[in-house]
Design an enzyme around this catalytic site. Structure first.
Site, short mmCIF file in Angstrom:
data_model
loop_
_atom_site.label_atom_id
_atom_site.label_comp_id
_atom_site.label_asym_id
_atom_site.label_seq_id
_atom_site.Cartn_x
_atom_site.Cartn_y
_atom_site.Cartn_z
N HIS A 301 43.84 44.99 35.54
CA HIS A 301 42.63 45.04 34.70
C HIS A 301 43.00 44.97 33.23
CE1 HIS A 301 40.75 46.72 38.45
NE2 HIS A 301 39.81 45.87 38.06
N HIS A 305 42.91 39.17 33.02
CA HIS A 305 41.84 39.21 34.03
C HIS A 305 40.50 38.87 33.40
CE1 HIS A 305 39.21 40.57 37.25
NE2 HIS A 305 38.67 41.47 36.44
N HIS A 341 33.09 42.75 30.89
CA HIS A 341 32.85 43.45 32.16
C HIS A 341 33.88 44.52 32.51
CE1 HIS A 341 35.97 40.96 34.05
NE2 HIS A 341 35.85 41.72 35.12
N ASP A 342 35.09 44.46 31.99
CA ASP A 342 36.09 45.50 32.28
C ASP A 342 36.68 46.09 31.00
OD1 ASP A 342 36.15 45.94 35.03
OD2 ASP A 342 37.43 44.19 35.41
N ASP A 457 34.71 37.79 39.70
CA ASP A 457 35.49 39.01 39.60
C ASP A 457 36.40 39.22 40.81
OD1 ASP A 457 36.28 41.31 38.26
OD2 ASP A 457 34.64 42.53 39.04
N GLN A 508 45.31 41.79 52.32
CA GLN A 508 44.74 40.50 51.95
C GLN A 508 44.00 39.84 53.11
OE1 GLN A 508 44.73 39.53 48.62
NE2 GLN A 508 45.39 41.67 48.70
N PHE A 511 40.70 41.70 53.16
CA PHE A 511 39.92 41.40 51.95
C PHE A 511 39.29 40.02 52.03
CE2 PHE A 511 40.18 40.41 47.17
CZ PHE A 511 38.90 40.90 46.94
#
Length: 622
Positions: A301, A305, A341-342, A457, A508, A511
């Site tokens: 983050h 990113h 956003h982060d 994202d 992964q 995900f």
């Protein structure tokens, strides 16, 4: 409406159908929401005994109930079912959680879920869905359930009351009047080059000219990690300047790096600077400030990113997303949301904040803690009492425009809370089934833009090699640093954050199988170019992970090792970081990307489906 329904499975009088294709979009019983929609469809199927037994008014009533489910989801459009709602979570995931419970009631629930899943998957002559993730490894399932479904621990929680975020769906006529007002103050074709650009070597400028071209920035396979290296560690500034300042910025980038003179009117671009009357110096000041708020010590983050999400949103807009934008103010707002956003991400997720009872969790009542902090921090920097108005890209908008932009950005960033994921996917399915394209463009353009930002994202597993491998290792490095801190403080270790238990492969596979691929399949229904450009990459990457042998004894990877010092560096500063959101980076002009040097995955240049490397663990993972 929902005409043209195609059933999949047994006809009326035989076992209930597990799924239906409504307007070519599959709605199945893998979730409670989908089951509700599919059951009503089976009851109303033309020619069926159940449909014939109902009166016209009863059939109409059921159809209206179905439309409510499709258009408003299980919890309503403004209260997406995060933090405990199970209506949108695949039963395959819930079944994995429930299998660890011993009481008979839970066994019956699991049996019922497995029966439904068997009908779905065996009916399609595919896997039973339960072998996608290794049953011996619970970490991946726990992570998916908690991070994307809001299911904490091993028991179901009561759905929490959530603050409503008012939807901003502006009529086209209203937006046209706003744009007309802003266009009366046009900025000049100014020449402003940020110092970060001027400091670059001539060779770096020439390379960046190609990297930052409109054509290259619009590509799905854009390599933001390469950009970070070329730009001296300022990828967000460079991408933001090139895109939000286009086409004028692209003209000056080309000419200052030895390119032929060109009129800005001949170049593609958004023209936000003229529409909203901000200078390029103001734009770059805004971008520089936002980039400085990202902690470059975070493996994941960080400012890279943020630049990646911004470029990915732009790419999706160019794939057809711009067709769902009723006015420039919406596309401008969603790109600002990507930048913000982060902001000030501390490197520890919402679960950590809540369990640690951090100042942030207490301030935001345990609800979307970091998302609330990001948007609050960003707006304080440009609109707060002590803010620097020289970096406020909204300063020359009229009050109605500023209010609209603020509402869109707040809504979009709050929707990046991953616990809302499954509900957002079902919401988008419902819109596609219950509304035609024109209705979506007219009344739900902001919903589409929110979905695009969310998918940007989580887009890393949808990017080609070596990027998806590099981002995987960065993400796990940050998770492991959090897990180490949780162990140190005696807190529950969050899913996928225990370096001794987490399977890189299974994290992964789960995900992609449960989160990324299904979400992008829905996006492909909205934007057909996503099907052509993105879906095959996702499938190839999933095949790559499935082909890897099971993880051997876990070892600290080189990327994870880089993050070990992160916790030590933050010792004594946790409370201050949590109070502010995150301490500002002291050296804004420092060179190099976030999270240390940009290590390259070993699979660079390889196509995973043809040459999956042997997973040896440890440093070989890099």
């Amino acid at each position: 409406g929902v005409g043209g329904v195609k059933g999949v499975g047994a006809a009326a009088g035989r076992p209930r159908r597990a799924s239906y294709a409504i307007n070519d979009l599959k709605i199945d019983s893998s979730t409670q929401w989908g089951e509700g929609v599919a059951v009503i469809e089976s009851v109303l199927e033309p020619g069926s005994k159940t449909a014939e037994a109902l009166s016209p008014s009863q059939r109409l009533g059921l159809r209206n109930v179905q439309l409510l489910l499709l258009r408003h989801g299980a919890g309503g459009m403004d209260s997406l079912g995060g933090n405990g709602s199970h209506a949108h979570i695949p039963r395959a995931l819930l079944g994995r959680l429930n299998r660890s419970r011993s009481d008979e009631t839970q066994k019956n629930v699991v049996k019922r879920g497995n029966d439904i899943l068997g009908a779905i998957y065996h009916g399609d002559e595919s896997d039973d869905g339960m072998s996608v993730i290794n049953e011996e490894d619970e970490e991946s399932s726990r992570y998916l359930l908690s991070h994307f479904g809001g299911v904490q621990g091993r028991k179901r929680t009561v759905e929490e009351t959530k603050s409503k975020v008012k939807k901003v769906v502006m009529a086209h006529a209203f937006m046209t009047s706003l744009m007309g007002a802003s266009s009366r103050n046009r900025v000049k074709d100014e020449v402003y080059m940020p110092p970060e650009w001027e400091r670059l070597s001539s060779d770096a400028k020439r390379k960046l000219r190609d990297v930052l071209s409109w054509e290259n920035l619009s590509k799905w396979e854009f390599n933001v990690l390469e950009l970070s290296e070329l730009s001296g560690g300022n990828p967000l500034l460079m991408v933001g300047w090139a895109l939000l300042g286009s086409p004028i910025s692209l003209k000056h980038i080309s000419e200052s790096s030895g390119g032929d003179p060109v009129m800005s009117s001949q170049l593609e671009g958004y023209g936000f600077d003229t529409s909203f009357s901000f200078s390029h110096q103001t734009l770059c000041g805004f971008l520089r400030t936002m980039e400085g708020e990202y902690d470059r010590n975070n493996p994941y983050h960080n400012n890279i990113h943020a630049a990646d999400v911004l470029q990915t949103v732009h790419s999706l807009l160019q794939m057809g997303g711009k067709d769902f934008v009723s006015a420039d103010i919406q596309s401008f707002s969603i790109m600002l949301a990507a930048i913000m956003h982060d902001v000030a991400h501390p490197g520890y997720n919402n679960a950590y904040q809540v369990n640690a009872k951090s100042d942030l969790a207490l301030r935001y009542n345990d609800i979307s803690v970091l998302e609330n902090m990001h948007v609050s921090r960003a707006f304080n920097l440009i609109m707060g009492h002590d803010s620097d108005q020289s970096i406020n890209v909204l300063s020359r908008m009229n009050p109605a425009q500023q209010l609209s932009v603020r509402k869109i950005i707040i809504d979009a960033i709050l929707h990046t809370d991953m616990t809302k994921h499954f509900a957002m996917v079902d919401q988008m399915k419902g819109l596609l089934v219950s509304s035609d394209e024109e209705e979506i463009k007219k009344n739900h353009s902001v919903d589409v833009l929110n979905y695009m930002l969310h998918l940007a994202d989580i887009s890393n597993p949808a990017k080609p090699a070596p990027m998806f491998l590099e981002w995987t290792d960065r993400c796990l490095a940050e998770f492991f640093a959090q897990g180490d801190k949780e162990k140190e403080r005696g807190l529950p270790v969050s899913p996928l954050c225990d370096r001794d238990k987490t399977s890189r492969k299974q994290s992964q596979v789960g995900f992609i199988s449960f989160v990324v691929e299904p979400a992008y399949e829905v996006m492909a229904k909205v934007l057909p170019k996503v099907d052509e450009t993105v879906m095959h990459i996702i499938k190839d990457n999933l095949d790559y992970w499935k082909c890897l042998p099971e993880d051997k004894k876990k070892k600290k990877s080189s990327v994870a090792a880089k993050s070990v010092g992160k916790d030590k560096a933050k010792d004594g500063k946790d409370e201050e970081a949590e109070d502010d959101g995150m301490a500002k980076v002291e050296e804004e002009d420092s060179k190099g990307g976030g999270g240390g040097a940009e290590t390259k995955a070993e699979a660079q240049g390889r196509t995973p489906e043809k040459d999956p490397p042997e997973d040896k663990g440890g440093e070989a993972d890099q």
